[in-house]
Design an enzyme around this catalytic site. Structure first.
Site, PDB file in Angstrom:
ATOM      1  N   ASP A 148       0.819  -1.209   0.000  1.00  0.00           N
ATOM      2  CA  ASP A 148       0.000   0.000   0.000  1.00  0.00           C
ATOM      3  C   ASP A 148       0.859   1.268   0.000  1.00  0.00           C
ATOM      4  OD1 ASP A 148      -2.507   0.968  -0.111  1.00  0.00           O
ATOM      5  OD2 ASP A 148      -2.917   0.855   2.030  1.00  0.00           O
TER       6      ASP A 148
HETATM    7  C1  LIG Z   1       4.469  -7.722 -11.410  1.00  0.00           C
HETATM    8  C2  LIG Z   1       3.890  -7.237 -10.145  1.00  0.00           C
HETATM    9  C3  LIG Z   1       3.446  -8.251  -9.191  1.00  0.00           C
HETATM   10  C4  LIG Z   1       3.794  -5.906  -9.925  1.00  0.00           C
HETATM   11  C5  LIG Z   1       3.192  -5.294  -8.703  1.00  0.00           C
HETATM   12  C6  LIG Z   1       3.549  -3.849  -8.628  1.00  0.00           C
HETATM   13  C7  LIG Z   1       2.868  -3.133  -7.483  1.00  0.00           C
HETATM   14  C8  LIG Z   1       3.750  -2.330  -6.598  1.00  0.00           C
HETATM   15  C9  LIG Z   1       1.531  -3.223  -7.295  1.00  0.00           C
HETATM   16  C10 LIG Z   1       0.742  -2.518  -6.225  1.00  0.00           C
HETATM   17  C11 LIG Z   1      -0.634  -2.220  -6.768  1.00  0.00           C
HETATM   18  C12 LIG Z   1      -1.636  -1.528  -5.907  1.00  0.00           C
HETATM   19  C13 LIG Z   1      -2.950  -1.406  -6.547  1.00  0.00           C
HETATM   20  C14 LIG Z   1      -1.365  -1.087  -4.643  1.00  0.00           C
HETATM   21  C15 LIG Z   1      -2.325  -0.373  -3.729  1.00  0.00           C
HETATM   22  O1  LIG Z   1      -2.538   0.992  -3.922  1.00  0.00           O
HETATM   23  P1  LIG Z   1      -1.471   2.041  -4.445  1.00  0.00           P
HETATM   24  O2  LIG Z   1      -0.178   1.729  -3.847  1.00  0.00           O
HETATM   25  O3  LIG Z   1      -1.546   2.004  -5.937  1.00  0.00           O
HETATM   26  O4  LIG Z   1      -1.921   3.502  -4.068  1.00  0.00           O
HETATM   27  P2  LIG Z   1      -2.164   4.268  -2.729  1.00  0.00           P
HETATM   28  O5  LIG Z   1      -1.046   5.242  -2.533  1.00  0.00           O
HETATM   29  O6  LIG Z   1      -3.447   4.946  -3.035  1.00  0.00           O
HETATM   30  O7  LIG Z   1      -2.259   3.269  -1.599  1.00  0.00           O
END
Ligand SMILES: CC(C)=CCC/C(C)=C/CC/C(C)=C/COP(=O)(O)OP(=O)(O)O
Length: 331
Positions: A87
């Site tokens: 997160d």
């Molecule tokens: C290949 C692979 C497995 C890649 C994963 C890459 C990755 C870091 C994914 C996290 C995705 C995500 C939706 C996180 C949660 O919110 P957020 O961090 O987007 O935003 P927030 O600041 O609103 O919490």
């Protein structure tokens, strides 16, 4: 002499690193293999970034220090399974005025470091919440960027020098994969097939996943299975016998549902780490976390460090015997 565990009980959790400034050209210079320039790496590791010449020296010293800490930790119980909610990637990018999407690119590098530390510590199973079904509600270009990143990284993970091959990791993609676009779904299937014989460690990547979807899916599968079995049963075998209503042997049981979970191959997680200080589970592994230790450091995911992992494990070790007692009582 105070040991690490005693010392830890007198300390506060690792603080969030001071905000760092990453020049945009450093992020753009990330090469295809996802490597950062040494400047950015050293910056992210907490140095001022000004003593580049000492980078390698510092790197090997840190790796020695890490090995020492891992040895001390191994005196206590090592979690068999750690789950992560990654997160704070967007907030990280915003806080540093980075391009949208760069937070996730840097977050991916943090993920690679975390996997390396976990597997070095002897944690066999790691599960990550990479993309929830609810994340499809984000702006279309944001969803697209994340899917593109996944596609790129899944491809790279199969290269010879990847972390997957170095640690012999079997990769599972967990979730409603039909919700993914065809390219990502095909890449995920290819990665699962290519790593199917790896048996040293297991990485479960939850994409297009929510726990409620997983549970509904498992109930449906159990129902279809039971329906088939019931059709084969002679109707005289069930019902009222000697004045007692007998339970249908084909009623769905908890064990049936568990067998049909996407994550049925893995034990329940021992520790769940959710960054950015959030203490909600956000529909992640609800079924599997009854006896799991939750650790929620305030750090945003791209800033997570080895020390946060150590802290999470030390805290787990403190409550381990209590959790074990609870676990045994439920059986
Ligand atoms: C290949 C692979 C497995 C890649 C994963 C890459 C990755 C870091 C994914 C996290 C995705 C995500 C939706 C996180 C949660 O919110 P957020 O961090 O987007 O935003 P927030 O600041 O609103 O919490």
């Amino acid at each position: 002499m105070t040991n690490l565990r005693e010392w830890s009980s007198t300390q506060n959790e690792p603080s969030e690193q001071e905000h760092i400034t990453i020049p945009q050209n450093q992020i753009d210079s990330m090469d295809k293999k996802g490597r950062f320039s040494s400047y950015l790496r050293s910056t992210l590791m907490g140095s001022s970034g000004s003593f580049l010449s000492k980078y390698f020296e510092k790197e090997s010293l840190l790796s020695l220090l890490r090995k020492g800490v891992v040895r001390v930790l191994s005196v206590g119980p090592t979690p068999n399974h750690i789950a992560f909610i990654l997160d704070g990637n967007r907030r990280f990018a915003q806080s540093l005025n980075l391009k949208e999407g760069d937070g996730h690119k840097i977050g991916f590098l943090s993920l690679m470091s975390m996997l390396k530390y976990c597997y070095e510590m002897g944690v066999k199973y790691v599960t990550i919440y990479a993309f929830s079904i609810d994340n499809f509600k984000r702006k279309p270009h944001e969803v697209q960027n994340l899917m593109d990143l996944m596609l790129e990284k899944i491809g790279e993970s199969l290269e010879k020098e990847s972390i997957v091959n170095n640690f012999g990791i079997r990769v599972h993609f967990i979730g409603n994969l039909m919700l993914l676009n065809e390219q990502v779904r095909a890449a995920a299937k290819k990665a699962m097939a290519a790593t199917a014989k790896n048996d040293k460690a297991v990485l479960s990547i939850c994409v297009a996943y929510t726990s409620t979807d997983e549970i509904v899916h498992a109930i449906q599968e159990s129902y279809y299975e039971k329906q088939e079995e019931t059709n084969e049963l002679n109707s005289n075998d069930i019902g009222v016998h000697n004045g007692f209503v007998e339970k249908n042997p084909n009623d769905i049981k908890v064990t049936d549902i568990e067998r049909h979970m996407y994550s049925a191959f893995a034990p329940d997680p021992d520790v769940l780490i959710r960054t950015s200080g959030e203490t909600r589970l956000s529909n992640f592994l609800l079924w599997q976390t009854t006896h799991c230790h939750l650790y929620s450091p305030s750090v945003l995911w791209p800033n997570i460090s080895f020390w946060h992992l150590v802290w999470g494990i030390l805290n787990y070790q403190k409550v381990h015997s209590y959790l074990e007692k609870k676990r045994k009582k439920t059986f």
